[in-house]
Design a protein around this motif. Structure first.
Motif, PDB file in Angstrom:
ATOM      1  N   ILE A  87       0.838  -1.210   0.000  1.00 32.33           N
ATOM      2  CA  ILE A  87       0.000   0.000   0.000  1.00 32.33           C
ATOM      3  C   ILE A  87       0.869   1.255   0.000  1.00 32.33           C
ATOM      4  O   ILE A  87       0.667   2.178  -0.799  1.00 32.33           O
ATOM      5  CB  ILE A  87      -0.939  -0.018   1.212  1.00 32.33           C
ATOM      6  CG1 ILE A  87      -1.920  -1.193   1.105  1.00 32.33           C
ATOM      7  CG2 ILE A  87      -1.699   1.303   1.322  1.00 32.33           C
ATOM      8  CD1 ILE A  87      -2.776  -1.394   2.336  1.00 32.33           C
ATOM      9  N   LEU A  88       1.860   1.283   0.900  1.00 32.42           N
ATOM     10  CA  LEU A  88       2.734   2.451   0.962  1.00 32.42           C
ATOM     11  C   LEU A  88       3.556   2.591  -0.314  1.00 32.42           C
ATOM     12  O   LEU A  88       3.785   3.708  -0.797  1.00 32.42           O
ATOM     13  CB  LEU A  88       3.661   2.340   2.171  1.00 32.42           C
ATOM     14  CG  LEU A  88       2.991   2.443   3.547  1.00 32.42           C
ATOM     15  CD1 LEU A  88       4.004   2.217   4.657  1.00 32.42           C
ATOM     16  CD2 LEU A  88       2.323   3.802   3.718  1.00 32.42           C
ATOM     17  N   GLY A  89       4.019   1.468  -0.863  1.00 32.72           N
ATOM     18  CA  GLY A  89       4.772   1.530  -2.102  1.00 32.72           C
ATOM     19  C   GLY A  89       3.943   2.093  -3.244  1.00 32.72           C
ATOM     20  O   GLY A  89       4.441   2.878  -4.064  1.00 32.72           O
ATOM     21  N   ARG A  90       2.655   1.721  -3.307  1.00 31.16           N
ATOM     22  CA  ARG A  90       1.779   2.252  -4.343  1.00 31.16           C
ATOM     23  C   ARG A  90       1.597   3.759  -4.188  1.00 31.16           C
ATOM     24  O   ARG A  90       1.564   4.502  -5.175  1.00 31.16           O
ATOM     25  CB  ARG A  90       0.434   1.538  -4.280  1.00 31.16           C
ATOM     26  CG  ARG A  90      -0.451   1.784  -5.502  1.00 31.16           C
ATOM     27  CD  ARG A  90      -1.725   0.983  -5.427  1.00 31.16           C
ATOM     28  NE  ARG A  90      -1.462  -0.447  -5.363  1.00 31.16           N
ATOM     29  CZ  ARG A  90      -1.736  -1.208  -4.317  1.00 31.16           C
ATOM     30  NH1 ARG A  90      -2.276  -0.676  -3.229  1.00 31.16           N
ATOM     31  NH2 ARG A  90      -1.485  -2.503  -4.337  1.00 31.16           N
ATOM     32  N   VAL A  91       1.521   4.227  -2.948  1.00 29.91           N
ATOM     33  CA  VAL A  91       1.381   5.666  -2.693  1.00 29.91           C
ATOM     34  C   VAL A  91       2.638   6.406  -3.133  1.00 29.91           C
ATOM     35  O   VAL A  91       2.568   7.450  -3.797  1.00 29.91           O
ATOM     36  CB  VAL A  91       1.106   5.917  -1.199  1.00 29.91           C
ATOM     37  CG1 VAL A  91       1.151   7.412  -0.893  1.00 29.91           C
ATOM     38  CG2 VAL A  91      -0.241   5.336  -0.802  1.00 29.91           C
ATOM     39  N   PHE A  92       3.808   5.877  -2.794  1.00 33.03           N
ATOM     40  CA  PHE A  92       5.062   6.513  -3.187  1.00 33.03           C
ATOM     41  C   PHE A  92       5.188   6.578  -4.709  1.00 33.03           C
ATOM     42  O   PHE A  92       5.563   7.616  -5.272  1.00 33.03           O
ATOM     43  CB  PHE A  92       6.247   5.743  -2.603  1.00 33.03           C
ATOM     44  CG  PHE A  92       6.582   6.128  -1.193  1.00 33.03           C
ATOM     45  CD1 PHE A  92       7.047   7.386  -0.894  1.00 33.03           C
ATOM     46  CD2 PHE A  92       6.426   5.220  -0.166  1.00 33.03           C
ATOM     47  CE1 PHE A  92       7.364   7.741   0.408  1.00 33.03           C
ATOM     48  CE2 PHE A  92       6.736   5.559   1.136  1.00 33.03           C
ATOM     49  CZ  PHE A  92       7.203   6.825   1.428  1.00 33.03           C
ATOM     50  N   LEU A  93       4.901   5.465  -5.373  1.00 30.56           N
ATOM     51  CA  LEU A  93       5.067   5.421  -6.821  1.00 30.56           C
ATOM     52  C   LEU A  93       4.053   6.314  -7.527  1.00 30.56           C
ATOM     53  O   LEU A  93       4.352   6.877  -8.581  1.00 30.56           O
ATOM     54  CB  LEU A  93       4.942   3.976  -7.302  1.00 30.56           C
ATOM     55  CG  LEU A  93       6.055   3.065  -6.785  1.00 30.56           C
ATOM     56  CD1 LEU A  93       5.748   1.611  -7.095  1.00 30.56           C
ATOM     57  CD2 LEU A  93       7.386   3.459  -7.401  1.00 30.56           C
ATOM     58  N   GLN A  94       2.881   6.471  -6.955  1.00 35.18           N
ATOM     59  CA  GLN A  94       1.915   7.404  -7.526  1.00 35.18           C
ATOM     60  C   GLN A  94       2.417   8.833  -7.419  1.00 35.18           C
ATOM     61  O   GLN A  94       2.170   9.661  -8.300  1.00 35.18           O
ATOM     62  CB  GLN A  94       0.565   7.268  -6.807  1.00 35.18           C
ATOM     63  CG  GLN A  94      -0.553   8.084  -7.439  1.00 35.18           C
ATOM     64  CD  GLN A  94      -0.814   7.706  -8.880  1.00 35.18           C
ATOM     65  OE1 GLN A  94      -0.805   6.531  -9.238  1.00 35.18           O
ATOM     66  NE2 GLN A  94      -1.020   8.707  -9.737  1.00 35.18           N
ATOM     67  N   GLU A  95       3.159   9.133  -6.351  1.00 34.21           N
ATOM     68  CA  GLU A  95       3.757  10.461  -6.214  1.00 34.21           C
ATOM     69  C   GLU A  95       4.796  10.698  -7.309  1.00 34.21           C
ATOM     70  O   GLU A  95       4.920  11.821  -7.814  1.00 34.21           O
ATOM     71  CB  GLU A  95       4.406  10.606  -4.839  1.00 34.21           C
ATOM     72  CG  GLU A  95       3.413  10.748  -3.698  1.00 34.21           C
ATOM     73  CD  GLU A  95       2.615  12.033  -3.795  1.00 34.21           C
ATOM     74  OE1 GLU A  95       3.172  13.047  -4.254  1.00 34.21           O
ATOM     75  OE2 GLU A  95       1.419  12.005  -3.437  1.00 34.21           O
ATOM     76  N   PHE A  96       5.539   9.660  -7.684  1.00 35.20           N
ATOM     77  CA  PHE A  96       6.484   9.792  -8.780  1.00 35.20           C
ATOM     78  C   PHE A  96       5.754  10.148 -10.078  1.00 35.20           C
ATOM     79  O   PHE A  96       6.210  10.990 -10.855  1.00 35.20           O
ATOM     80  CB  PHE A  96       7.256   8.485  -8.971  1.00 35.20           C
ATOM     81  CG  PHE A  96       8.462   8.353  -8.089  1.00 35.20           C
ATOM     82  CD1 PHE A  96       9.699   8.787  -8.512  1.00 35.20           C
ATOM     83  CD2 PHE A  96       8.355   7.792  -6.829  1.00 35.20           C
ATOM     84  CE1 PHE A  96      10.817   8.667  -7.702  1.00 35.20           C
ATOM     85  CE2 PHE A  96       9.465   7.668  -6.014  1.00 35.20           C
ATOM     86  CZ  PHE A  96      10.699   8.103  -6.441  1.00 35.20           C
ATOM     87  N   VAL A  97       4.631   9.486 -10.312  1.00 34.09           N
ATOM     88  CA  VAL A  97       3.855   9.747 -11.527  1.00 34.09           C
ATOM     89  C   VAL A  97       3.291  11.165 -11.509  1.00 34.09           C
ATOM     90  O   VAL A  97       3.360  11.892 -12.503  1.00 34.09           O
ATOM     91  CB  VAL A  97       2.734   8.705 -11.674  1.00 34.09           C
ATOM     92  CG1 VAL A  97       1.874   9.022 -12.897  1.00 34.09           C
ATOM     93  CG2 VAL A  97       3.315   7.291 -11.780  1.00 34.09           C
ATOM     94  N   ASP A  98       2.740  11.580 -10.362  1.00 35.99           N
ATOM     95  CA  ASP A  98       2.129  12.912 -10.276  1.00 35.99           C
ATOM     96  C   ASP A  98       3.172  14.020 -10.324  1.00 35.99           C
ATOM     97  O   ASP A  98       2.897  15.113 -10.840  1.00 35.99           O
ATOM     98  CB  ASP A  98       1.319  13.028  -8.976  1.00 35.99           C
ATOM     99  CG  ASP A  98       0.133  12.071  -8.943  1.00 35.99           C
ATOM    100  OD1 ASP A  98      -0.279  11.612 -10.031  1.00 35.99           O
ATOM    101  OD2 ASP A  98      -0.361  11.766  -7.835  1.00 35.99           O
TER     102      ASP A  98
END
Length: 319
Positions: free
Chosen positions: A187-198
């Motif tokens: 879950i936390l990894g998905r949040v971090f990687l979404q920040e990279f995309v945004d």
């Protein structure tokens, strides 16, 4: 967010100390991705001569991509040949403290270079991929001609994880396979990687590499490979590097930063979990204090009856 250092801080500090006060030592220490170091004085009578050895789990793969050539370019005569390499290690450097540079600036530059031994060894497949991309880009493409078959360069730097480099005519695709052993990490990894995309949508980050993330399903570029993990715990992160990231001015920085991505991601996941746990403990202690204050203050009077207090502080006897 904190950026990890590409150099080994312990190695740099130890070498700095030994250049000032040479002494015999025999120390073993580790770095990210199970890389082992051994710094010692083979001859106790010659305290100015040090032997630095490093063991990389994926050294055989790195050597096929030119890792020894890269280390020879960076360290020259300091790099020992395979026959002189310490047993049980991949490479060894022979450091003579008396033969080193005399000026403080040059000595510090040498110490920094030696502390980047792991980084330079892992840079070999990236440099090879960048060179292949430039060769493909320089080849003229005729109309209707298909692109040559993409070469997949795999570096299995951890037991269940790997880096895949796919050079093509206009880009180099870098894919990280990573394992999230816990549901919270996913879950936390998905949040971090979404920040990279945004973050790439911001005007100041338009030149950053494109970042893609997929869970369980490997990207199309490597889906034909055997042995890929397609379970829930597996995640695949794709970086698309364009020619502007591989120029002579930017390639070294690109290699350094992308090497540390996996360690950067999991390091911040662990830091986030530690922060959340500390906040939970603080909030739990606050709730316990509220519950303790809510307990009635009861005591017994001389007759053995229960005595209590009102909200205003007056005492009364319970019937």
């Amino acid at each position: 967010m904190l950026s990890l250092e590409p150099a080994n801080r312990y190695l740099a500090d130890t070498l700095t100390e030994k250049y000032v006060t040479p002494s015999s030592l025999d120390q073993s220490f580790v770095d990210f991705d199970s890389v082992r170091y051994h710094l010692s004085t083979p001859n106790t009578k010659a305290k100015h001569q040090l032997l630095l050895s490093m063991d990389v789990p994926c050294w055989n793969e790195l050597e096929t991509y030119g890792a020894r050539d890269v280390l020879e370019r960076e360290y020259g005569s300091l790099l020992l040949d395979q026959a002189s390499t310490e047993s049980g290690y991949s490479v060894s450097l022979g450091i003579d403290l008396e033969q080193g540079p005399q000026s403080i600036e040059e000595r510090q530059a040498l110490i920094t270079s030696i502390s980047l031994l792991k980084r330079n060894a892992l840079a070999a497949p990236f440099e090879r991929a960048f060179a292949v991309q430039k060769d493909l880009e320089a080849q003229p493409q005729r109309e209707g001609e298909e692109d040559p078959k993409q070469q997949v360069m795999a570096i299995h730097y951890r037991p269940e994880e790997a880096i895949y480099l796919i050079p093509s005519r206009d880009r180099v695709t870098c894919i990280f396979s990573t394992i999230f052993k816990e549901e919270t990490d996913r879950i936390l990894g998905r949040v971090f990687l979404q920040e990279f995309v945004d973050a790439r949508r911001r005007p100041s980050c338009q030149t950053a590499p494109q970042v893609l993330y997929s869970n369980r399903e490997p990207p199309l570029e490597i889906r034909h490979l055997k042995g890929l993990d397609m379970t829930e715990k597996a995640g695949y992160v794709t970086f698309v590097l364009f020619p502007r990231h591989m120029t002579p001015q930017t390639s070294a920085s690109t290699i350094t930063q992308i090497q540390l991505f996996r360690d950067y991601l999991h390091y911040h996941i662990k830091c986030s979990k530690a922060y959340l746990h500390s906040r939970l403990r603080v909030r739990t202690n606050e709730f316990l204090k509220v519950l303790n204050r809510a307990k009635p203050d009861e005591s017994l009077n001389e007759d053995g009856k229960t005595k209590g207090k009102t909200a205003s502080g007056r005492s009364f006897v319970r019937s």
